[in-house]
Write an enzyme that holds these catalytic residues in place. Structure first.
Site, PDB file in Angstrom:
ATOM      1  N   GLY A  29      20.891 -53.911  10.058  1.00 36.49           N
ATOM      2  CA  GLY A  29      21.866 -54.242  10.880  1.00 36.49           C
ATOM      3  C   GLY A  29      21.919 -55.866  10.907  1.00 36.49           C
ATOM      4  O   GLY A  29      21.591 -56.701  10.075  1.00 36.49           O
ATOM      5  N   TYR A  31      20.493 -58.416  12.697  1.00 37.54           N
ATOM      6  CA  TYR A  31      19.196 -58.792  13.041  1.00 37.54           C
ATOM      7  C   TYR A  31      17.814 -57.781  12.401  1.00 37.54           C
ATOM      8  O   TYR A  31      16.942 -58.164  12.855  1.00 37.54           O
ATOM      9  CB  TYR A  31      19.093 -59.269  14.476  1.00 37.54           C
ATOM     10  CG  TYR A  31      20.242 -60.538  14.251  1.00 37.54           C
ATOM     11  CD1 TYR A  31      19.979 -61.602  13.439  1.00 37.54           C
ATOM     12  CD2 TYR A  31      20.425 -60.979  15.552  1.00 37.54           C
ATOM     13  CE1 TYR A  31      20.990 -62.693  13.488  1.00 37.54           C
ATOM     14  CE2 TYR A  31      20.810 -61.929  15.843  1.00 37.54           C
ATOM     15  CZ  TYR A  31      21.356 -62.660  14.952  1.00 37.54           C
ATOM     16  OH  TYR A  31      22.261 -64.215  15.266  1.00 37.54           O
ATOM     17  N   ASP A  33      15.849 -54.490   9.963  1.00 35.49           N
ATOM     18  CA  ASP A  33      15.640 -53.396   9.157  1.00 35.49           C
ATOM     19  C   ASP A  33      14.923 -52.311   9.099  1.00 35.49           C
ATOM     20  O   ASP A  33      13.999 -52.841  10.433  1.00 35.49           O
ATOM     21  CB  ASP A  33      14.622 -54.210   7.748  1.00 35.49           C
ATOM     22  CG  ASP A  33      15.166 -55.749   7.124  1.00 35.49           C
ATOM     23  OD1 ASP A  33      15.743 -55.235   6.360  1.00 35.49           O
ATOM     24  OD2 ASP A  33      15.557 -56.514   7.555  1.00 35.49           O
ATOM     25  N   LYS A  49      12.018 -50.020  13.191  1.00 36.42           N
ATOM     26  CA  LYS A  49      12.540 -51.282  13.063  1.00 36.42           C
ATOM     27  C   LYS A  49      12.678 -52.916  13.683  1.00 36.42           C
ATOM     28  O   LYS A  49      11.597 -52.834  14.513  1.00 36.42           O
ATOM     29  CB  LYS A  49      14.012 -50.923  14.448  1.00 36.42           C
ATOM     30  CG  LYS A  49      14.564 -51.565  14.434  1.00 36.42           C
ATOM     31  CD  LYS A  49      16.280 -51.551  16.216  1.00 36.42           C
ATOM     32  CE  LYS A  49      17.037 -52.316  15.265  1.00 36.42           C
ATOM     33  NZ  LYS A  49      18.111 -51.899  16.377  1.00 36.42           N
ATOM     34  N   ASP A 141      27.151 -51.902  23.229  1.00 33.01           N
ATOM     35  CA  ASP A 141      27.962 -51.745  21.595  1.00 33.01           C
ATOM     36  C   ASP A 141      28.101 -50.756  21.523  1.00 33.01           C
ATOM     37  O   ASP A 141      27.345 -50.115  21.052  1.00 33.01           O
ATOM     38  CB  ASP A 141      26.414 -52.205  21.273  1.00 33.01           C
ATOM     39  CG  ASP A 141      27.117 -53.072  19.798  1.00 33.01           C
ATOM     40  OD1 ASP A 141      28.288 -52.431  19.321  1.00 33.01           O
ATOM     41  OD2 ASP A 141      25.949 -53.225  18.946  1.00 33.01           O
TER      42      ASP A 141
HETATM   43  N1  LIG Z   1      15.660 -44.088  14.102  1.00 37.39           N
HETATM   44  C1  LIG Z   1      16.023 -44.359  13.747  1.00 37.39           C
HETATM   45  N2  LIG Z   1      16.677 -43.681  12.304  1.00 37.39           N
HETATM   46  C2  LIG Z   1      16.546 -43.467  11.545  1.00 37.39           C
HETATM   47  N3  LIG Z   1      16.923 -44.698  10.932  1.00 37.39           N
HETATM   48  C3  LIG Z   1      18.150 -45.493  12.281  1.00 37.39           C
HETATM   49  C4  LIG Z   1      17.176 -45.448  13.361  1.00 37.39           C
HETATM   50  N4  LIG Z   1      17.349 -46.786  14.380  1.00 37.39           N
HETATM   51  C5  LIG Z   1      17.899 -47.391  12.926  1.00 37.39           C
HETATM   52  N5  LIG Z   1      18.820 -46.538  12.427  1.00 37.39           N
HETATM   53  C6  LIG Z   1      19.360 -47.047  10.974  1.00 37.39           C
HETATM   54  O1  LIG Z   1      19.140 -48.566  10.759  1.00 37.39           O
HETATM   55  C7  LIG Z   1      21.021 -49.152  10.511  1.00 37.39           C
HETATM   56  C8  LIG Z   1      20.930 -50.411  11.368  1.00 37.39           C
HETATM   57  O2  LIG Z   1      19.978 -50.050  12.713  1.00 37.39           O
HETATM   58  P1  LIG Z   1      20.049 -50.611  14.289  1.00 37.39           P
HETATM   59  O3  LIG Z   1      22.031 -50.590  14.068  1.00 37.39           O
HETATM   60  O4  LIG Z   1      20.044 -49.362  15.343  1.00 37.39           O
HETATM   61  O5  LIG Z   1      20.640 -52.254  14.173  1.00 37.39           O
HETATM   62  P2  LIG Z   1      20.663 -53.078  14.369  1.00 37.39           P
HETATM   63  O6  LIG Z   1      19.961 -54.538  13.118  1.00 37.39           O
HETATM   64  O7  LIG Z   1      20.758 -53.734  16.130  1.00 37.39           O
HETATM   65  O8  LIG Z   1      22.558 -53.321  13.984  1.00 37.39           O
HETATM   66  P3  LIG Z   1      23.576 -53.733  14.282  1.00 37.39           P
HETATM   67  O9  LIG Z   1      24.126 -55.278  13.173  1.00 37.39           O
HETATM   68  O10 LIG Z   1      24.465 -52.245  14.485  1.00 37.39           O
HETATM   69  O11 LIG Z   1      23.671 -54.724  15.414  1.00 37.39           O
HETATM   70  C9  LIG Z   1      21.480 -48.878  10.611  1.00 37.39           C
HETATM   71  O12 LIG Z   1      22.488 -47.766   9.660  1.00 37.39           O
HETATM   72  C10 LIG Z   1      20.578 -46.999  11.985  1.00 37.39           C
HETATM   73  O13 LIG Z   1      21.597 -45.974  11.153  1.00 37.39           O
END
Ligand SMILES: Nc1ncnc2c1ncn2[C@@H]1O[C@H](COP(=O)(O)OP(=O)(O)OP(=O)(O)O)[C@@H](O)[C@H]1O
Length: 518
Positions: A29, A31, A33, A49, A141
């Site tokens: 996403g 910020y 991986d 994460k 969000d």
């Molecule tokens: N628990 C999980 N199990 C499997 N895939 C996940 C999980 N958490 C996140 N992902 C995948 O990883 C990616 C990024 O996760 P997430 O959206 O939580 O990150 P972010 O950096 O907060 O994103 P954003 O840019 O939307 O704010 C997404 O495609 C999500 O579906």
């Protein structure tokens, strides 16, 4: 934003690799991986994460610790966070999300989603939102891509990186504290983020004699930390992908360039330390799901912004199309006004006091199309529910609990059982084709990959190169020490990038510069 030292190579962090076998990166996403991994002690598959942004990590951990008792909130098993390193959250692994369900239903399911399925998805979302709001947390969000789903159909709210606690719940009462976190080695409020600790192995990084802190101390600490760790929101020029189509995250630099409201966005209110008035920032949420009060710059909104997003999600489940797919914040407002009519003191008492009200004028909309026109062939009950959420006045939006009690969910056709929901297994991580589909989803239309068009390298090769290099780290030497087989991939990729004339891509991506062949 510069990567904090110690980030990028989750593989080099022994406190993690001693406990987890990292299998592959499954997503990323703005910020973060996200990796699929196996817990060595019991082979449980989890998601790691790695969050490269301090405040997102702080918020996500803080919210998840409070919400761990809800079945419709993603489970946080533990986290690792030491000074000068990115936080790594160990989350339950969930194979797909609601955006993929909608996409699959639209493409491949003859009659789309059944009413029984829509009801079951909605009930699960409502339970998750109700848990947040009872815990005084506003998610900020909500969108289909942030509603993750297990293979047996359980939907969970995820991605709390933008969430905020409006009022700290039950300080000192013990309420909401998961039993295992209410022990001396676990702290349910996020403390001392400068030296956070591995929740199951705090030795060396955490003072075990630490006393429980008071609410006042906690808030003081929070303010202090936030003031010390400002985040420049204008750095967030990032694409957020939502199902089939990608859209820019709100408040991107390009938005600000194009947008007549550009001088009036509220960046400072929260992100540079919450100001004394306690104002929030209007710069949250993904545009398509963003409430009008946020688009007009509100900084004192509440949980109602989640309810607007919920209404947009419900409409999307019904129509398999986004309700308001705006291409800029102005276009977003214009689409809303075309449907709901003029935003006035009659439709939203107090709207004229919104920071950006009066800074932009739309043509008088005498005959708005109305939500009924957006939801053709849907039942009056369904339309009525959307209307209860997608309405100007935040005070009149129905709460999650009110909606759960609506007769719609108790009448025929009844919600299907959770285990009868159809779940596309997008993120299996087990077979190559589904992995690639998941990966390609991330690399949607406005990704950097568009710059590669015309180069003599196949799309799948591109993805493999990037995946291997990005996942493995920063330099070929580093990569070699971890995973020798990636070196050839790395060299080939960088050479190809330069020969394909993608110097711009190389220049704009510090990580690739550091991958240049020695
Ligand atoms: N628990 C999980 N199990 C499997 N895939 C996940 C999980 N958490 C996140 N992902 C995948 O990883 C990616 C990024 O996760 P997430 O959206 O939580 O990150 P972010 O950096 O907060 O994103 P954003 O840019 O939307 O704010 C997404 O495609 C999500 O579906």
């Amino acid at each position: 934003m510069d990567a904090p030292s110690g980030s990028w190579s989750i593989y080099s962090r022994t406190e993690i690799t001693n406990r987890y076998e990292i299998l592959e990166r499954v997503g990323y996403g703005a910020y973060s991986d996200v990796y699929r991994a196996r817990r060595l002690s019991d082979s449980l598959i989890v998601a790691l994460k790695e969050i490269h942004d301090y405040q997102s990590a702080f918020r996500e951990i803080e919210a998840l610790q409070i919400l761990q008792n809800s079945p419709n909130i993603i489970t946080l098993h533990e986290y690792f966070w030491r000074e000068d390193e990115d936080a790594v959250l160990v989350l339950e692994f969930l194979r797909t999300d609601l955006a993929s369900v909608i996409k699959e239903a639209k493409r491949n399911w003859e009659k789309g989603l059944s009413v029984g399925e829509i009801k079951r998805w909605m009930i699960q979302i409502l339970l998750g939102i109700d848990a947040c709001h009872r815990g005084s947390i506003v998610h900020r969000d909500l969108k289909p891509a942030n509603l993750l789903i297990s293979e047996d159909g359980v939907l969970k709210l995820a991605d709390f990186g933008q969430s905020r606690i409006l009022l700290e719940p039950s300080f000192g009462t013990g309420n909401n504290i998961p039993p295992e976190q209410n022990s001396p080695n676990h702290e349910w409020v996020l403390q001392q983020p400068e030296v956070l600790f591995d929740t199951e192995n705090p030795e060396g990084t955490r003072n075990e004699e630490q006393e429980t802190i008071s609410k006042e101390d906690y808030l003081r600490e929070l303010d202090h930390i936030k003031a010390k760790n400002p985040v420049d929101e204008t750095d967030k020029e990032t694409n957020i992908h939502d199902g089939d189509t990608s859209c820019l995250a709100t408040c991107t630099a390009s938005d600000i360039e194009d947008d007549p409201l550009k001088n009036s966005y509220t960046y400072e209110a929260e992100e540079h330390g919450q100001d004394e008035s306690g104002d929030l920032t209007s710069c949250v949420g993904t545009r398509w799901f963003k409430a009008p009060e946020l688009l007009y710059g509100s900084v004192d909104y509440g949980q109602e912004i989640d309810l607007w997003s919920l209404g947009c999600i419900f409409a999307e489940l019904l129509m398999l199309e986004p309700l308001f797919p705006g291409t800029s914040d102005i276009d977003q407002l214009s689409r809303i006004i075309n449907v709901l009519g003029n935003l006035t003191e009659e439709t939203y008492p107090g709207c004229s006091k919104l920071p950006d009200y009066g800074k932009i004028f739309f043509n008088d909309k005498k005959n708005p199309s109305g939500l009924v026109a957006c939801l053709p062939n849907r039942s009056p009950n369904e339309i009525h529910l959307v209307q209860k959420l997608v309405c100007y006045n935040p005070a009149t939006r129905a709460t999650a609990m009110e909606l759960l009690e609506d007769s719609y969910f108790n009448e025929e056709p009844l919600p299907v059982p959770v285990n009868e929901l159809r779940v596309p297994l997008t993120n299996s991580g087990q077979d190559e084709s589904s992995q690639r589909e998941w990966y390609n989803r991330d690399m949607d239309s406005d990704s950097d990959f568009e710059e590669f068009n015309g180069a003599n390298v196949s799309t799948s090769e591109e993805h493999e190169y990037v995946k291997k290099i990005e996942v493995m780290g920063m330099t070929l030497t580093e990569m070699h020490s971890c995973h020798p087989d990636t070196v050839e991939w790395g060299k080939k990729f960088v050479q190809w990038l330069l020969s394909a004339g993608s110097r711009k891509y190389v220049e704009e991506n510090p990580w690739i510069q550091r991958c240049s062949p020695p």
